[in-house]
Design an enzyme around this catalytic site. Structure first.
Site, PDB file in Angstrom:
ATOM      1  CG  ASP A 136      24.784  27.933  59.028  1.00  0.00           C
ATOM      2  OD1 ASP A 136      25.026  26.871  59.634  1.00  0.00           O
ATOM      3  OD2 ASP A 136      24.835  29.055  59.547  1.00  0.00           O
TER       4      ASP A 136
HETATM    5  N1  LIG Z   1      11.908  22.513  63.724  1.00  0.00           N
HETATM    6  C1  LIG Z   1      12.467  23.734  63.851  1.00  0.00           C
HETATM    7  N2  LIG Z   1      13.816  23.853  63.670  1.00  0.00           N
HETATM    8  C2  LIG Z   1      14.335  25.112  63.792  1.00  0.00           C
HETATM    9  C3  LIG Z   1      13.564  26.254  64.092  1.00  0.00           C
HETATM   10  N3  LIG Z   1      14.399  27.334  64.129  1.00  0.00           N
HETATM   11  C4  LIG Z   1      15.647  26.878  63.865  1.00  0.00           C
HETATM   12  N4  LIG Z   1      15.609  25.539  63.650  1.00  0.00           N
HETATM   13  C5  LIG Z   1      16.731  24.616  63.364  1.00  0.00           C
HETATM   14  C6  LIG Z   1      17.021  24.456  61.893  1.00  0.00           C
HETATM   15  C7  LIG Z   1      18.442  23.953  61.915  1.00  0.00           C
HETATM   16  O1  LIG Z   1      18.448  22.546  62.056  1.00  0.00           O
HETATM   17  C8  LIG Z   1      19.021  24.617  63.157  1.00  0.00           C
HETATM   18  C9  LIG Z   1      19.952  25.760  62.766  1.00  0.00           C
HETATM   19  O2  LIG Z   1      21.280  25.328  62.952  1.00  0.00           O
HETATM   20  P1  LIG Z   1      22.288  25.060  61.720  1.00  0.00           P
HETATM   21  O3  LIG Z   1      21.931  25.916  60.563  1.00  0.00           O
HETATM   22  O4  LIG Z   1      23.653  25.118  62.263  1.00  0.00           O
HETATM   23  O5  LIG Z   1      21.940  23.571  61.249  1.00  0.00           O
HETATM   24  P2  LIG Z   1      22.208  22.207  62.026  1.00  0.00           P
HETATM   25  O6  LIG Z   1      23.317  22.354  62.985  1.00  0.00           O
HETATM   26  O7  LIG Z   1      20.890  21.736  62.557  1.00  0.00           O
HETATM   27  O8  LIG Z   1      22.591  21.195  60.858  1.00  0.00           O
HETATM   28  P3  LIG Z   1      23.862  21.352  59.848  1.00  0.00           P
HETATM   29  O9  LIG Z   1      24.832  22.294  60.489  1.00  0.00           O
HETATM   30  O10 LIG Z   1      23.293  21.901  58.560  1.00  0.00           O
HETATM   31  O11 LIG Z   1      24.349  19.930  59.688  1.00  0.00           O
HETATM   32  O12 LIG Z   1      17.925  25.164  63.897  1.00  0.00           O
HETATM   33  C10 LIG Z   1      12.144  26.076  64.283  1.00  0.00           C
HETATM   34  O13 LIG Z   1      11.392  27.025  64.573  1.00  0.00           O
HETATM   35  N5  LIG Z   1      11.649  24.812  64.144  1.00  0.00           N
END
Ligand SMILES: Nc1nc2c(ncn2[C@H]2C[C@H](O)[C@@H](COP(=O)(O)OP(=O)(O)OP(=O)(O)O)O2)c(=O)[nH]1
Length: 199
Positions: free
Chosen positions: A73
């Site tokens: 996260d």
């Molecule tokens: N490609 C890319 N992604 C980034 C960057 N900075 C942050 N992120 C993405 C990575 C994660 O997918 C997201 C952070 O949000 P979370 O940790 O809540 O994960 P997410 O909701 O995507 O998936 P999850 O909750 O683990 O199912 O932001 C960046 O510079 N480049």
């Protein structure tokens, strides 16, 4: 089997490019509820990232007995304020304007869980300073990035044209993308080398 308890395409890509074989399973947890409860008892962005990474891995571990589950996260802290992934281009514009000319922190947590037991965890922090960019610059970058920034907590992608919005970045590249990859690989070598180098 190695399981990534995340729906993040960025995290999946990082593990794919590292040559790992794994399955992805979205964690059935209510992140906002866990966040509200944690903040009610004074958790900061770093604490919350670890709490959510562990909750995701534990939730998926319950339905995948014997498997090692990676939870991850990332939280974005602007001072005491926590910001979240934008759900529209308008929200991305507001988010970038909120971060413009200021320094924010990204806390990326990663955990390894097997059969409900926490085997290992780590949290890494990066510090990013955004330029005082113009609205025209912001909009041209968003045009280039398209919807990809809606999957990113900061409404930017460091590895994309968004890099042009930054004045300075301090911290690990993978931490910024949302997965402290080097500590994770070290932990996997230690805990489950066979998953890294299958016979
Ligand atoms: N490609 C890319 N992604 C980034 C960057 N900075 C942050 N992120 C993405 C990575 C994660 O997918 C997201 C952070 O949000 P979370 O940790 O809540 O994960 P997410 O909701 O995507 O998936 P999850 O909750 O683990 O199912 O932001 C960046 O510079 N480049």
């Amino acid at each position: 089997m190695l399981i990534l308890a995340s729906s993040s395409a960025t995290r999946k890509a990082l593990l794919d490019k590292a040559g790992l074989s794994f399955e992805t399973v979205q964690a059935p947890i209510d992140e906002r509820r866990i966040e509200a409860e944690a903040q009610a008892v004074g958790a900061d962005g770093r604490d919350l990232a670890l709490l959510l990474a562990r909750a995701k891995a534990e939730a998926v571990s319950r339905t995948h007995p014997g498997d090692i589950v990676i939870g991850a996260d990332q939280t974005l802290a602007l001072g005491p304020e926590l910001l979240h992934k934008p759900d529209s281009r308008e929200a991305a514009i507001r988010q970038l304007d909120h971060l413009r000319g200021k320094t924010h922190r990204l806390h990326a947590a990663v955990t390894l869980v097997r059969d409900g037991a926490l085997l290992w965890s780590d949290v890494q922090t990066a510090e990013l300073t955004m330029r005082d960019f113009s609205a025209a610059e912001r909009d041209s970058i968003l045009d280039l990035e398209g919807d990809a920034v809606l999957n990113s907590v900061g409404a930017y992608r460091l590895e994309g044209p968004s890099i042009r919005l930054f004045e300075s970045v301090s911290g690990d590249y993978f931490t910024i993308l949302g997965l402290p990859l080097l500590p994770l690989l070290a932990a996997l070598r230690d805990i489950a080398p066979d998953l890294l180098f299958p016979e």
